[in-house]
Design a protein around this motif. Sequence first.
Motif, PDB file in Angstrom:
ATOM      1  N   PRO A  54       0.810  -1.221   0.000  1.00 15.58           N
ATOM      2  CA  PRO A  54       0.000   0.000   0.000  1.00 15.58           C
ATOM      3  C   PRO A  54       0.845   1.274   0.000  1.00 15.58           C
ATOM      4  O   PRO A  54       0.515   2.233  -0.683  1.00 15.58           O
ATOM      5  N   CYS A  55       1.911   1.287   0.777  1.00 15.15           N
ATOM      6  CA  CYS A  55       2.856   2.403   0.782  1.00 15.15           C
ATOM      7  C   CYS A  55       4.127   1.879   0.107  1.00 15.15           C
ATOM      8  O   CYS A  55       4.963   1.249   0.739  1.00 15.15           O
ATOM      9  N   ALA A  56       4.230   2.122  -1.192  1.00 16.34           N
ATOM     10  CA  ALA A  56       5.275   1.502  -2.008  1.00 16.34           C
ATOM     11  C   ALA A  56       6.671   1.810  -1.490  1.00 16.34           C
ATOM     12  O   ALA A  56       6.958   2.918  -1.051  1.00 16.34           O
ATOM     13  N   VAL A  57       7.527   0.797  -1.525  1.00 14.96           N
ATOM     14  CA  VAL A  57       8.927   0.940  -1.166  1.00 14.96           C
ATOM     15  C   VAL A  57       9.698   1.092  -2.472  1.00 14.96           C
ATOM     16  O   VAL A  57       9.788   0.155  -3.255  1.00 14.96           O
ATOM     17  N   PRO A  58      10.240   2.286  -2.756  1.00 12.97           N
ATOM     18  CA  PRO A  58      10.915   2.497  -4.044  1.00 12.97           C
ATOM     19  C   PRO A  58      12.193   1.677  -4.152  1.00 12.97           C
ATOM     20  O   PRO A  58      12.893   1.474  -3.176  1.00 12.97           O
ATOM     21  N   LYS A  59      12.446   1.198  -5.358  1.00  8.94           N
ATOM     22  CA  LYS A  59      13.676   0.466  -5.606  1.00  8.94           C
ATOM     23  C   LYS A  59      14.113   0.720  -7.035  1.00  8.94           C
ATOM     24  O   LYS A  59      13.307   1.084  -7.896  1.00  8.94           O
ATOM     25  N   ASN A  60      15.377   0.575  -7.274  1.00  8.14           N
ATOM     26  CA  ASN A  60      15.927   0.773  -8.613  1.00  8.14           C
ATOM     27  C   ASN A  60      16.015  -0.570  -9.315  1.00  8.14           C
ATOM     28  O   ASN A  60      16.858  -1.395  -8.977  1.00  8.14           O
ATOM     29  N   VAL A  61      15.131  -0.795 -10.270  1.00 13.41           N
ATOM     30  CA  VAL A  61      15.121  -2.025 -11.046  1.00 13.41           C
ATOM     31  C   VAL A  61      15.424  -1.652 -12.492  1.00 13.41           C
ATOM     32  O   VAL A  61      14.742  -0.821 -13.074  1.00 13.41           O
ATOM     33  N   ARG A  62      16.455  -2.258 -13.052  1.00 21.00           N
ATOM     34  CA  ARG A  62      16.799  -2.021 -14.447  1.00 21.00           C
ATOM     35  C   ARG A  62      16.084  -3.069 -15.291  1.00 21.00           C
ATOM     36  O   ARG A  62      16.315  -4.259 -15.122  1.00 21.00           O
ATOM     37  N   ILE A  63      15.211  -2.600 -16.186  1.00 26.82           N
ATOM     38  CA  ILE A  63      14.377  -3.496 -16.978  1.00 26.82           C
ATOM     39  C   ILE A  63      14.837  -3.481 -18.426  1.00 26.82           C
ATOM     40  O   ILE A  63      14.978  -2.421 -19.032  1.00 26.82           O
ATOM     41  N   LEU A  64      15.033  -4.683 -18.975  1.00 26.14           N
ATOM     42  CA  LEU A  64      15.350  -4.858 -20.378  1.00 26.14           C
ATOM     43  C   LEU A  64      14.078  -5.345 -21.063  1.00 26.14           C
ATOM     44  O   LEU A  64      13.415  -6.253 -20.566  1.00 26.14           O
ATOM     45  N   CYS A  65      13.711  -4.720 -22.169  1.00 26.04           N
ATOM     46  CA  CYS A  65      12.487  -5.073 -22.885  1.00 26.04           C
ATOM     47  C   CYS A  65      12.823  -5.453 -24.319  1.00 26.04           C
ATOM     48  O   CYS A  65      13.415  -4.667 -25.046  1.00 26.04           O
ATOM     49  N   PHE A  66      12.432  -6.670 -24.687  1.00 26.92           N
ATOM     50  CA  PHE A  66      12.556  -7.101 -26.075  1.00 26.92           C
ATOM     51  C   PHE A  66      11.282  -6.674 -26.788  1.00 26.92           C
ATOM     52  O   PHE A  66      10.211  -7.249 -26.568  1.00 26.92           O
ATOM     53  N   ALA A  67      11.388  -5.645 -27.618  1.00 29.61           N
ATOM     54  CA  ALA A  67      10.236  -5.132 -28.357  1.00 29.61           C
ATOM     55  C   ALA A  67      10.733  -4.436 -29.603  1.00 29.61           C
ATOM     56  O   ALA A  67      11.877  -3.999 -29.678  1.00 29.61           O
ATOM     57  N   ASP A  68       9.820  -4.298 -30.559  1.00 26.89           N
ATOM     58  CA  ASP A  68      10.169  -3.682 -31.832  1.00 26.89           C
ATOM     59  C   ASP A  68       9.027  -2.770 -32.260  1.00 26.89           C
ATOM     60  O   ASP A  68       7.867  -3.033 -31.949  1.00 26.89           O
ATOM     61  N   GLY A  69       9.349  -1.703 -32.967  1.00 25.75           N
ATOM     62  CA  GLY A  69       8.331  -0.809 -33.520  1.00 25.75           C
ATOM     63  C   GLY A  69       7.617   0.015 -32.460  1.00 25.75           C
ATOM     64  O   GLY A  69       8.247   0.551 -31.536  1.00 25.75           O
ATOM     65  N   PRO A  70       6.277   0.126 -32.552  1.00 24.76           N
ATOM     66  CA  PRO A  70       5.527   0.935 -31.589  1.00 24.76           C
ATOM     67  C   PRO A  70       5.623   0.411 -30.159  1.00 24.76           C
ATOM     68  O   PRO A  70       5.587   1.180 -29.207  1.00 24.76           O
ATOM     69  N   ALA A  71       5.762  -0.905 -30.010  1.00 25.10           N
ATOM     70  CA  ALA A  71       5.897  -1.471 -28.665  1.00 25.10           C
ATOM     71  C   ALA A  71       7.202  -1.011 -28.016  1.00 25.10           C
ATOM     72  O   ALA A  71       7.255  -0.805 -26.803  1.00 25.10           O
ATOM     73  N   ALA A  72       8.240  -0.823 -28.807  1.00 20.36           N
ATOM     74  CA  ALA A  72       9.519  -0.329 -28.284  1.00 20.36           C
ATOM     75  C   ALA A  72       9.375   1.107 -27.788  1.00 20.36           C
ATOM     76  O   ALA A  72       9.922   1.469 -26.742  1.00 20.36           O
ATOM     77  N   GLN A  73       8.646   1.923 -28.540  1.00 24.84           N
ATOM     78  CA  GLN A  73       8.397   3.303 -28.112  1.00 24.84           C
ATOM     79  C   GLN A  73       7.594   3.323 -26.808  1.00 24.84           C
ATOM     80  O   GLN A  73       7.867   4.116 -25.905  1.00 24.84           O
ATOM     81  N   GLU A  74       6.604   2.451 -26.719  1.00 22.39           N
ATOM     82  CA  GLU A  74       5.783   2.367 -25.503  1.00 22.39           C
ATOM     83  C   GLU A  74       6.629   1.932 -24.311  1.00 22.39           C
ATOM     84  O   GLU A  74       6.476   2.450 -23.203  1.00 22.39           O
ATOM     85  N   ALA A  75       7.552   0.994 -24.527  1.00 26.11           N
ATOM     86  CA  ALA A  75       8.414   0.512 -23.450  1.00 26.11           C
ATOM     87  C   ALA A  75       9.342   1.615 -22.954  1.00 26.11           C
ATOM     88  O   ALA A  75       9.544   1.778 -21.755  1.00 26.11           O
ATOM     89  N   LYS A  76       9.915   2.392 -23.881  1.00 26.43           N
ATOM     90  CA  LYS A  76      10.781   3.511 -23.487  1.00 26.43           C
ATOM     91  C   LYS A  76       9.996   4.529 -22.670  1.00 26.43           C
ATOM     92  O   LYS A  76      10.469   5.035 -21.659  1.00 26.43           O
ATOM     93  N   ALA A  77       8.768   4.840 -23.138  1.00 24.04           N
ATOM     94  CA  ALA A  77       7.932   5.812 -22.428  1.00 24.04           C
ATOM     95  C   ALA A  77       7.508   5.287 -21.059  1.00 24.04           C
ATOM     96  O   ALA A  77       7.333   6.060 -20.114  1.00 24.04           O
ATOM     97  N   ALA A  78       7.354   3.974 -20.921  1.00 23.59           N
ATOM     98  CA  ALA A  78       6.912   3.386 -19.650  1.00 23.59           C
ATOM     99  C   ALA A  78       8.030   3.314 -18.623  1.00 23.59           C
ATOM    100  O   ALA A  78       7.770   3.143 -17.442  1.00 23.59           O
ATOM    101  N   GLY A  79       9.290   3.428 -19.071  1.00 24.12           N
ATOM    102  CA  GLY A  79      10.386   3.430 -18.119  1.00 24.12           C
ATOM    103  C   GLY A  79      11.357   2.273 -18.249  1.00 24.12           C
ATOM    104  O   GLY A  79      12.165   2.054 -17.357  1.00 24.12           O
ATOM    105  N   ALA A  80      11.291   1.518 -19.338  1.00 23.01           N
ATOM    106  CA  ALA A  80      12.269   0.444 -19.550  1.00 23.01           C
ATOM    107  C   ALA A  80      13.643   1.071 -19.800  1.00 23.01           C
ATOM    108  O   ALA A  80      13.758   2.067 -20.505  1.00 23.01           O
ATOM    109  N   ASP A  81      14.660   0.496 -19.220  1.00 19.76           N
ATOM    110  CA  ASP A  81      16.004   1.059 -19.330  1.00 19.76           C
ATOM    111  C   ASP A  81      16.682   0.691 -20.644  1.00 19.76           C
ATOM    112  O   ASP A  81      17.406   1.498 -21.217  1.00 19.76           O
ATOM    113  N   ILE A  82      16.486  -0.541 -21.093  1.00 24.11           N
ATOM    114  CA  ILE A  82      17.102  -1.012 -22.327  1.00 24.11           C
ATOM    115  C   ILE A  82      16.004  -1.605 -23.193  1.00 24.11           C
ATOM    116  O   ILE A  82      15.232  -2.446 -22.737  1.00 24.11           O
ATOM    117  N   VAL A  83      15.918  -1.171 -24.451  1.00 24.48           N
ATOM    118  CA  VAL A  83      14.879  -1.658 -25.367  1.00 24.48           C
ATOM    119  C   VAL A  83      15.531  -2.025 -26.688  1.00 24.48           C
ATOM    120  O   VAL A  83      16.398  -1.308 -27.187  1.00 24.48           O
TER     121      VAL A  83
END
Length: 182
Positions: A11-40
Amino acid sequence: MPPIRGTLILPCAVPKNVRILCFADGPAAQEAKAAGADIVGTTELVDQITRGELQFDMVISTPEAFPVVTRVAKILGPKGLMPNAKKGTVTSDIQGTIDVLKNSIRYTSGRGGDVNVIVGRIGYSPEQVEKNLRFVLNEVVNWTSQIPGKKKVKKNKFVHKVWVGATFAPALPLRLTQFQWQ
């Protein structure tokens, strides 16, 4: 008894630094970058991973890009990073998955049945810590009352002691009579 494991969004989120890699191409890659993925990316990431450049904590993939991910399954699998539809890391909902991964906390029990979970940080008020602690205790109690293959057990049968402690401080025991199980 099977190990207790799961994922929580407190309920009271504990912030943490998570580095997320996303395998995506095209519009999904843009969405992943906008959502906060570190590597796309797609195939260029396969080359980096095979060279041993693992600079991420979690891996997600779109269903369209999953065949590319299978090329590095022998590297990601043993490290527990391989995307999986059961875990929810192979998905079309990139925004929702990244939000959950950045805000969730995983827990699992140890050999003695102990469960360690972060319920707060230094700047949290006592009410925020209590709210998170109650949430975690209810989750663990509800999990233990639904063990597959066992008949229904009385709640709180498996929770014997609760200790709260800081990183470099002695832990303090809590009385379980203070908590009402839902």
